[in-house]
Design a protein around this motif. Structure first.
Motif, short mmCIF file in Angstrom:
data_model
loop_
_atom_site.label_atom_id
_atom_site.label_comp_id
_atom_site.label_asym_id
_atom_site.label_seq_id
_atom_site.Cartn_x
_atom_site.Cartn_y
_atom_site.Cartn_z
N ARG A 1 0.85 -1.17 -0.15
CA ARG A 1 -0.03 -0.06 -0.02
C ARG A 1 0.96 1.34 -0.16
O ARG A 1 0.71 2.37 -0.87
CB ARG A 1 -0.84 0.04 1.04
CG ARG A 1 -2.01 -1.09 1.29
CD ARG A 1 -2.85 -0.90 0.18
NE ARG A 1 -4.13 -2.05 0.55
CZ ARG A 1 -4.10 -3.02 -0.11
NH1 ARG A 1 -3.31 -3.62 -0.73
NH2 ARG A 1 -5.32 -3.74 0.23
N TRP B 1 -3.74 3.03 4.45
CA TRP B 1 -4.04 1.53 4.98
C TRP B 1 -4.57 1.43 6.25
O TRP B 1 -3.93 2.67 7.02
CB TRP B 1 -3.17 0.72 4.67
CG TRP B 1 -1.81 0.74 5.53
CD1 TRP B 1 -0.84 1.42 5.12
CD2 TRP B 1 -1.50 0.05 6.72
NE1 TRP B 1 0.11 1.29 6.03
CE2 TRP B 1 -0.05 0.43 7.13
CE3 TRP B 1 -2.41 -0.88 7.43
CZ2 TRP B 1 0.29 0.06 8.28
CZ3 TRP B 1 -1.43 -1.35 8.53
CH2 TRP B 1 -0.15 -0.85 8.98
N ASP C 1 -8.39 -3.27 7.05
CA ASP C 1 -8.18 -3.51 5.77
C ASP C 1 -8.11 -5.28 5.45
O ASP C 1 -8.44 -5.51 4.32
CB ASP C 1 -7.33 -2.93 4.86
CG ASP C 1 -7.50 -1.32 4.79
OD1 ASP C 1 -8.77 -1.02 5.00
OD2 ASP C 1 -6.41 -0.61 4.47
N ASP D 1 -8.86 -2.71 -0.60
CA ASP D 1 -8.22 -1.42 -0.68
C ASP D 1 -9.29 -0.31 -0.54
O ASP D 1 -10.14 -0.37 -1.51
CB ASP D 1 -7.77 -1.26 -2.19
CG ASP D 1 -6.78 0.02 -2.35
OD1 ASP D 1 -6.47 0.52 -1.54
OD2 ASP D 1 -6.58 0.34 -3.66
#
Length: 256
Positions: free
Chosen positions: A99, A106, A110, A145
């Protein structure tokens, strides 16, 4: 006379690529009726063109929103760098490395986390040097995401190596500070070598639903074998990745 659906798809594809129709969460194609009027074709031709773009993974037809342009800039999925000890020993887990390398934010949430004890199938048993059917811990994660699923990752462990550790704690998110590799290190099984293999295939119906895949998008299957410096295998993992969400990047020294 209007153009055919393949020619219309070519025009729409170019507009997607040049940003006329933005690649963001609000990006949509004009309504079918508007496209039909612009290109002097009937709505059936527009639908056929859109179906072609959908099969290529460029758009997704969403009820009440229309034809949504899928986000194209893929996330970097780093190779050896994502597993650097300097990262997970100081709290940065592997999916977060990807990420940050992609300029994305993030949170621990997640990643979901489902723990259960299962019987080892033939592949897991061979990887962990156990008899087929032996009990193993399975740690299954779905990673997103933002609100979009990107991949699943399911790891398998020998019970005697992880019993009573955060690796078998069902709390969502990484397995404690630094994730699973940090936990294994504290148990005396520091990861030192890793083998990853990749192949692409079309998804199963369950994978289509779980990863919210559009029609025609393949998945990339990753298999990962992690071992200590003395060759003891401490994790076997299988991951299913949405192909459009990742750019796989590897940097390595060329052998003599």
């Amino acid at each position: 006379m209007g153009i055919g659906y393949r020619e219309l798809a070519n025009v729409l594809r170019l507009r997607i690529e040049d940003g006329t129709y933005p690649h963001d969460e609000n990006g949509t194609l004009p309504k079918h009726e508007e496209l039909a009027e612009e290109f002097a074709v009937n709505v059936k031709t527009v639908r056929q063109a859109v179906r072609l773009l959908e099969a290529e993974g460029l758009v997704t037809v969403v009820r009440r929103r229309g034809t949504v342009v899928r986000s194209r800039p893929p996330m970097k999925r780093l190779g050896a760098e994502r597993y650097a000890k300097s990262k997970w020993k100081y709290g940065l887990v592997a999916f977060a490395v990807d990420r940050e390398a992609s300029g994305r934010t993030w949170t621990p949430g997640d990643q979901t986390n489902k723990i259960r004890q299962v019987s080892a199938d033939a592949e897991v048993a061979e990887a962990l040097d156990l008899p087929v059917g032996a009990p193993v811990y399975e740690r299954a994660r779905l990673v997103k995401d933002g609100t979009t699923p990107t991949h699943t990752l399911t790891s398998y462990y020998r019970p005697d190596q992880v019993e009573g550790t955060p690796l078998v704690n069902p709390t969502p998110g990484p397995a404690g500070h630094g994730g699973g590799f940090a936990v294994l290190t504290l148990q005396g099984f520091e990861p030192d070598a890793m083998t990853e293999s990749l192949h692409a295939r079309m998804p199963t119906p369950d994978e289509v639903e779980q990863l919210q895949l559009p029609v025609g998008e393949p998945v990339v299957v990753l298999k990962r074998l992690t071992s200590t410096k003395d060759g003891l295998v401490v994790e076997f993992a299988r991951g299913i990745h949405s192909a459009a969400h990742f750019e796989w990047s590897y940097t390595f020294k060329i052998p003599d």
